[in-house]
Design an enzyme around this catalytic site. Structure first.
Site: not given
Ligand SMILES: *[C@@H]1O[C@H](CO)[C@@H](O)[C@H](O)[C@H]1NC(C)=O
Ligand SMILES: *[C@@H]1O[C@H](CO)[C@@H](O)[C@H](O)[C@H]1NC(C)=O
Ligand SMILES: *[C@@H]1O[C@H](CO)[C@@H](O)[C@H](O)[C@H]1NC(C)=O
Ligand SMILES: *[C@@H]1O[C@H](CO)[C@@H](O)[C@H](O)[C@H]1NC(C)=O
Ligand SMILES: *[C@@H]1O[C@H](CO)[C@@H](O)[C@H](O)[C@H]1NC(C)=O
Ligand SMILES: *[C@@H]1O[C@H](CO)[C@@H](O)[C@H](O)[C@H]1NC(C)=O
Length: 759
Positions: A282-284
């Site tokens: 999960v990336s911002p």
């Protein structure tokens, strides 16, 4: 009907007896605490991107450990500790040392490895060089004891504060979605999971934030909040050189500003933690990855452009991909939702009731063998984990921080060149290679013990229970789907074992206790993207954890003990690749430490950035933990010399920057910048605090670090209100180089020439 009634009555009675401490009314003892864990801020590797050239050059804002202690209302009943720290990850050495320090401070049965859970937020902008296994000393070019000590000191202090603050209180849980704050960075891998399973979920990442609100006393005074939301704190990319808590640290800062309006950051009573969860994939960087040269999408399976990962980079929502602005936006989105959950704006908060309990076991993941019923054939399958190993794609990195050389993600076959280099370093056993398939092995870390273990083989598995909240402490980074499977498995056990209790809330606390990289599902593992290549113990790593944590949950609910398990190695005191401490540093001729080299303009406007420079010592002499390298002060009364603190180095508005303009000299320049708030007006000054390390003028022997301080001239912020006169006399107070120092420098120069002459 009658039989059923008898059965229900009986089970209620039996359950009532078997409970440890029922706690039907939700009365707990609760305490929160915060302390500074900021270690070295200059000239040391940063932990996260594994990029040796990403060394620190200062501090954007401080890092904290935030502790939450819960126990049943009865004095002396067992406690559980949840701690979230703004660090890359928790390491086994930290856990050992924190617990052992607490056991020296208190009755050793109060805090144990079993009831203390330490979790890292996974910021990629904290100092490195604090982990006990060899792998992590490679990219930071060694181990640095002060880096380790700062984290231990802060963690212990935050737990002490929480413990001393224990009082009767209550807990509430609330959930809500955070929009536009996270995306999946390995969607091709996620798609490998069965369609029926994916169809149960709206998104390829978890959008839900779970928030626990802590209140004390009769008046239900709010004292803390902790939430779990799955996103990497990688808004700051691998070009950042200032220590920062990234989006999670910023969100926590905002929440604490809101709740402690009269306190400096890290000093208030209210503590807000933004903890990590199943953030593996999960990336911002929600604008997604693209080829930076062409602007086109990257190759979907391999996240590469023209065969190279270095050109495929994901950006956050900041203007032109600005990472600081992205950090603010992603942090604010998490903060915003957490605050509305805390205030219960959706009216769905539920009070936590029930037992406080915990369970923990050390597990050797080298060869964990377990049985599962195959859902299709209904036969019993026997699976086993493998000695730890990294695959080729581990070196490919991710779209948040690409790797090196020609590695990409999604490599399932090795090549002769890298295999030869690998075999030269450490030749893996045939058994390891077979067990890890289809991973082409780049580093057989689990078989490498020279000169001491490269990675963890024995991990900590742990569950904390507070009523119907179950906190699963995971020694690594679960991907989205891996996290869902584990949560579902634990929920199922709880519903089976205690069917009459309120529905369970299961949260994953990532990066806990010891670091073992990633944990993907079996299906994602087959794709061998970065997360799968970094799933250390082979294709059945997740299966093993689901098996183990389900077993632990069952044992805990049955109130049965488990074996402690094999003790992991203690490697901190035996580190051999130690980074040396900084030795003597000097001030330029006729200057003193703390002298202001570049003064602020005499008048500035709101929203301007004021920049000042000082003659400084090396910040690694002292990280000013629980203190500050700088203060921005405002004159309270223009006629008197009284000042109010406006900002410190823990605030977002300030930056502390170290440089050594001449590589060969021992002089440091400290640059401090302050973004003037839009509502500022009046007379201000900037102060700097630090340590330098002199040597004896006569003998030349190195002496211990000494504190110094400096201040800028007074400057005026051109506000909209009444025109103020900033007292002119204060300006003349500016420190001139002392005669003593000049004489001393003269001596030094003579000694230096003398030495040269003698050669
Ligand atoms: C990091 O972010 C900056 C913008 O703040 C951008 O210019 C740079 O290209 C980014 N670098 C990488 C490797 O992501
Ligand atoms: C904060 O959240 C509320 C709803 O919870 C929303 O209406 C508002 O627009 C959000 N603000 C920002 C800046 O995201
Ligand atoms: C873990 O298991 C492996 C394989 O069974 C064994 O060789 C190793 O000694 C074990 N490690 C510890 C610390 O017990
Ligand atoms: C791994 O565990 C299995 C079953 O527990 C055992 O038969 C086998 O010998 C072990 N292998 C190693 C290398 O320790
Ligand atoms: C400062 O910035 C704020 C918000 O960006 C803006 O509303 C304000 O007008 C600015 N003030 C000045 C003096 O430029
Ligand atoms: C101070 O602000 C006023 C308007 O508020 C402006 O006219 C003046 O130029 C400003 N002075 C400086 C030095 O920026």
């Amino acid at each position: 009907m009658f039989l059923k009634l008898v059965y229900v009555t009986l089970s209620v009675v039996l359950l009532g007896f078997s409970k440890v401490q029922g706690n039907e009314n939700g009365e707990y003892r609760v305490g929160v605490g915060i302390a500074d864990v900021t270690g070295p801020v200059a000239d040391l590797g940063m932990m996260g991107y594994a990029n040796p050239s990403q060394t620190s050059k200062g501090l954007h804002f401080r890092l904290y450990a935030r502790s939450f202690i819960f126990g049943s209302i009865e004095e002396g009943s067992p406690l559980v500790v949840f701690l979230s720290a703004d660090i890359g990850m928790v390491d086994q050495g930290l856990k050992f040392e924190v617990v052992s320090r607490l056991q020296k401070l208190y009755d050793p049965t109060i805090f144990t490895p079993q009831n203390v859970l330490l979790s890292g937020t996974h910021t990629h902008s904290g100092p490195a060089a604090y982990l006990q296994y060899l792998m992590y000393s490679v990219t930071s070019l060694g181990f640095y004891r002060p880096s380790f000590d700062a984290i231990v000191d802060g963690m212990v202090q935050s737990i002490q504060r929480a413990y001393e603050n224990l009082k009767p209180g209550k807990l509430y849980i609330n959930k809500g979605d955070v929009d536009k704050a996270n995306i999946n960075r390995s969607p091709s891998s996620y798609l490998a999971n069965p369609k029926e399973e994916r169809d149960k979920y709206q998104s390829d990442v978890d959008k839900q934030m779970v928030l626990l609100k802590v209140v004390q006393d009769e008046g239900e005074k709010p004292i803390g909040a902790v939430n779990w939301f799955a996103v990497h704190p990688t808004s700051m990319n691998n070009t950042n050189r200032l220590i920062s808590g990234d989006n999670k640290g910023y969100a926590a800062m905002l929440f604490e500003y809101e709740m402690n309006p009269d306190s400096r950051p890290g000093k208030g009573e209210f503590v807000a933690a933004f903890a990590s969860s199943n953030l593996g994939d999960v990336s911002p960087n929600i604008m997604g990855a693209k080829c930076i040269d062409t602007g086109l999408p990257c190759d979907f399976e391999h996240s590469s452009c023209g065969g190279l990962t270095q050109k495929c980079i994901a950006f956050g929502p900041g203007k032109n991909g600005d990472m600081e602005e992205s950090t603010e936006i992603i942090g604010r989105r998490q903060y915003n939702v957490s605050l509305s959950l805390f205030k219960d704006e959706n009216g769905e908060a539920e009070q936590i009731k029930g037992t406080v309990h915990f369970i923990h076991q050390y597990v050797n993941m080298t060869n964990y063998t377990f049985e599962v019923t195959n859902p299709i054939t209904k036969m019993i399958d026997i699976h086993t984990t493998c000695p730890a190993a990294m695959g080729y794609s581990f070196a490919g990195g991710t779209t948040d921080g690409p790797g090196m050389f020609d590695f990409v993600q999604g490599i399932t076959t090795g090549n002769i060149v890298w295999d030869t280099i690998r075999d030269f370093l450490k030749k893996p056993s045939e058994a390891l290679l077979r067990c890890q398939e289809p991973k082409p092995v780049l580093l057989p870390a689990g078989e490498a013990n020279f000169p001491f273990p490269w990675v963890a083989s024995v991990v900590e598995t742990q569950i904390l229970r507070v009523g119907n909240l179950y906190i699963i402490g995971i020694p690594g980074e679960l991907t989205t789907m891996a996290g869902r499977r584990l949560r579902n498995a634990i929920e199922e056990v709880v519903r089976r074992e205690v069917p009459d209790e309120p529905a369970p809330h299961v949260v994953i606390a990532g990066l806990s206790n010891v670091y073992t990289h990633y944990i993907t599902t079996f299906e994602e593992y087959q794709k061998q993207r970065y997360e799968a290549a970094s799933t250390l113990y082979g294709p059945h790593t997740l299966g093993a954890y689901i098996h183990k944590y389900s077993f632990l949950a069952e044992k805990m609910l049955k109130n049965e003990d488990v074996e402690v398990g094999p003790e992991p190695p203690h490697l901190i005191d035996g580190q051999i690749f130690n980074i040396p401490v900084i030795r003597r540093d000097t001030a330029p001729l006729l200057k003193n430490f703390g002298d202001c080299l570049v003064e602020p303009p005499s008048i500035v406007n709101p929203n301007d950035t004021v920049v000042v420079r000082f003659v400084g010592g090396h910040p690694r002499h002292n990280s000013m933990r629980e203190g500050t390298f700088l203060l921005v002060e405002k004159a309270l009364d223009p006629a008197a010399d009284t000042w109010e603190t406006i900002a410190s180095d823990a605030d977002w508005s300030t930056k502390f920057h170290w440089s050594r303009p001449n590589v060969l000299s021992k002089e440091s320049v400290i640059e401090i910048s302050w973004k003037v708030p839009s509502d500022a007006e009046g007379c201000y000054r900037i102060r700097h605090f630090g340590y330098h390390r002199p040597s004896d003028y006569i003998t030349g022997d190195l002496l211990g670090p000494r504190s110094y301080q400096g201040k800028s001239a007074i400057f005026k912020v051109n506000g909209t209100g009444d025109d103020v006169e900033c007292h002119p006399e204060w300006t003349s107070e500016r420190k001139q180089p002392s005669k003593i120092n000049s004489v001393a420098q003269f001596w030094h120069a003579l000694r230096f020439l003398d030495k040269r002459h003698g050669k």
